[in-house]
Each structure stands twice: as C-alpha cells, then as structure tokens.
Enzyme design. Sequence first.
Site, short mmCIF file in Angstrom:
data_model
loop_
_atom_site.label_atom_id
_atom_site.label_comp_id
_atom_site.label_asym_id
_atom_site.label_seq_id
_atom_site.Cartn_x
_atom_site.Cartn_y
_atom_site.Cartn_z
N ASP A 11 0.86 -1.17 0.00
CA ASP A 11 0.00 0.00 0.00
C ASP A 11 0.91 1.24 0.00
OD1 ASP A 11 -2.44 1.59 0.53
OD2 ASP A 11 -1.56 1.85 2.52
N ASP A 13 -0.07 5.14 0.94
CA ASP A 13 -0.25 6.15 1.99
C ASP A 13 -0.28 5.51 3.38
OD1 ASP A 13 -0.67 8.48 0.19
OD2 ASP A 13 -2.39 7.29 -0.46
#
Length: 176
Positions: A11, A13
């Site tokens: 991922d 952020d």
Amino acid sequence: MLVQWQAVFLDRDGTIGGTGHYIHPRDFVLYQGAQESIRRLKEAGLKVFAFTNQHRISRGEATEEEFELQFHTYGFDDSFICPHGSSEGCHCRKPSPGMLFTAAEKYGLDLSRCVVVGDVGDTDMLAAHAAGAKKVLVRTGWGEDSLNEYRDQWKEVEPDYIASDINEAVKWILED
C-alpha cells in the site's frame, strides 16, 4: 514447509510513506529506509507491486500516470491503482480484492504465495484475506487506529504479522 514468496503488494499512503492521508505524488515522501526495503525485496527475487486506492484521480486532483511514474521511480515492478470513489461501484477498490486478482492474472501469481503489506485493516487486510494472501499490518499511518479504534470493522480477520513499519515488515517477509 518453506513458502517461496512470489510477490509483495505494498500500500502507499501510511505504509511506505506519507501520513495515511492523500498526498500528491510530487509531495509524497517515503519513510526512512523504505527505498532500501523495496530494493531488498527485489534483490531477493520478489516482484514488488503498488496496491493503492486513489479516488482523488477521479476528482481530477492527480493523474494515474503521476502515480505510475512515482512507483516506477521507487523501483516497483508494476502498480495497481484504483482511481474510483467509494460510491462508484467498481471491483478494484479495496477492500475488494480486484487489484490483487488483476495482478495475479497478469503475472501468473498464486496469491497464497504473495504478501500484502498495509496500514488499514478494513481495506488492505480485508482485500488480502479475500484473495488468500498473507497479511502484514504496519503500525504507521492508520495502523495503530486499525488495531485499536477501528478493530471492530475487520474483527473476523487476523494479520499474519504486525510490524512497526515497512522495514520490519520486509525483514519478516525475507526471514519467514
């Protein structure tokens, strides 16, 4: 039995950098050691993929190309980006496992031999669980809140490992 990992999905952020909130690619900063951790995964022979919801693309605040360029610059093999908002009804937006299934088809992956690393339980961990991938939750970004305040939103799923950050997650992946 030793599991030979094929790929790692990271991922963006709150996992490899940033705050957990949206930051435009031109302003995004990786966490200390994250670039080295990505390099270590690749040197170990693993494919490294970005795996991110970026609904700001659909709002015209950034382009998919800006994100793709960013991930390419960091050394990712490919990026799987959902540009849709939560109300658009797509199959790619996490917690749906659509991006993982697309990557598996494109690269011939057995998702049970892949690891998803993320900071949000009710998106990253649920998508990994639905796809049968290993789940590593990092405590950066939204990780602490996912483990505490929002744990009820994904209570049926347990991470395979909880790491302090991306660097500890990569260490676990390479030593597991």
